[in-house]
Design an enzyme around this catalytic site. Structure first.
Site, PDB file in Angstrom:
ATOM      1  N   PRO A  53     -34.884  75.604 -12.800  1.00  0.00           N
ATOM      2  CA  PRO A  53     -33.364  74.716 -13.112  1.00  0.00           C
ATOM      3  C   PRO A  53     -33.368  73.736 -12.194  1.00  0.00           C
ATOM      4  CG  PRO A  53     -33.505  76.618 -11.914  1.00  0.00           C
ATOM      5  CD  PRO A  53     -34.378  76.741 -12.596  1.00  0.00           C
ATOM      6  N   GLU A  54     -33.265  72.424 -12.258  1.00  0.00           N
ATOM      7  CA  GLU A  54     -32.319  71.223 -11.078  1.00  0.00           C
ATOM      8  C   GLU A  54     -31.002  71.434 -11.084  1.00  0.00           C
ATOM      9  OE1 GLU A  54     -34.102  67.358 -12.657  1.00  0.00           O
ATOM     10  OE2 GLU A  54     -35.685  68.309 -14.192  1.00  0.00           O
TER      11      GLU A  54
END
Ligand SMILES: [Zn+2]
Length: 270
Positions: free
Chosen positions: A2-3
């Site tokens: 996840p960013e």
């Protein structure tokens, strides 16, 4: 992985369930999730749920016996998921690494690959990562230009340096470079003022838009596991090698930089 936008989405979706709840007990089921002594959570209330870099940050009030407030920073890494549940004991136990019981409901942490971390801090500042948050009001175009000009490396690699800007990964680095019309192969030392401004603007615009889309696409945070798959259609170059660039019509190319895929348009990124 996840960013920033996905982590922000998880934090926003958890906040209304967690804020104001009083903790009853903390249980860790995986010794790798135990870094140092664990705080006593009983009687503490959740005062805030937010994001610090790529971590979900949960603030707990002081306890009734006078112990100081504590902050839990959750790094989801590859497969970590934070889930709110009011289903009591009837929850899936596979890959459950940690659990906080509240006066009403449970916060559960599932993580199949076990790279996620829980860290406890005495303040929000102590939990802050080394780099600057790209959405921080303090990150002006001038400061961005100064930062980027102080390094000598490919601009794609620079965007992903967590000690400079926090939270950008492979997907958004490619998207930002395309939006700013800058080639990922460029050296940071060659970035002109106008290009630095475009990169600065594109970084903030794309992250904000991604946060909105994550939020609208996933009304239920339990779907956080599927986030990356489903917003793919909003991406303009990432994962689209061989397709036409939506801006200039040239074919999008995939190259490898630092063992990671970079997608870009040779037609309009220079
Ligand atoms: Zn193009």
């Amino acid at each position: 992985m996840p960013e920033l936008p996905e982590v922000e989405t998880v934090a926003r979706q958890l906040a209304p369930f967690l804020e104001g709840r009083e903790a009853r007990a903390l249980r860790i089921f995986d010794s790798r999730l135990r870094s140092g002594p664990l705080p006593r959570l009983r009687g503490r209330r959740v005062v805030s749920v937010g994001r610090s870099g790529k971590q979900v940050l949960i603030g707990f009030s002081s306890s009734s016996n006078g112990a100081r407030p504590v902050w839990l920073a959750v790094h989801l890494r590859m497969t970590g998921r934070l889930i709110w549940s009011d289903a009591g004991g009837r929850v899936e136990r596979d890959h459950l690494r940690g659990r906080i019981e509240f006066d009403r409901g449970w916060l559960l942490f599932y993580d199949t690959r076990r790279f996620g971390t829980w860290s406890w801090y005495a303040s929000r500042e102590a939990a802050a990562p080394a780099g600057i948050d790209p959405l921080s009001p303090g990150l002006s175009a001038a400061r961005f230009e100064k930062l980027i000009g102080a390094s000598r490396q490919s601009v794609k690699a620079w965007l992903m340096r967590q000690d400079r800007l926090v939270g950008l990964g492979n997907i958004y680095a490619s998207e930002i470079l395309h939006a700013a019309r800058v080639s990922p192969l460029r050296d940071t030392g060659s970035i002109a003022t106008a290009e630095a401004r475009r990169l600065h603007g594109a970084t903030r615009r794309i992250l904000r838009r991604a946060i909105e889309r994550c939020g609208t696409t996933f009304s239920d945070f339990q779907d956080a596991r599927g986030v990356t798959g489903s917003y793919q259609r909003f991406l303009r170059v990432y994962g689209r090698a061989g397709e036409r660039c939506p801006r200039c019509g040239a074919r999008i190319e995939r190259i490898v930089q630092q063992q990671r895929s970079t997608f870009f348009c040779p037609g309009c990124q220079h």
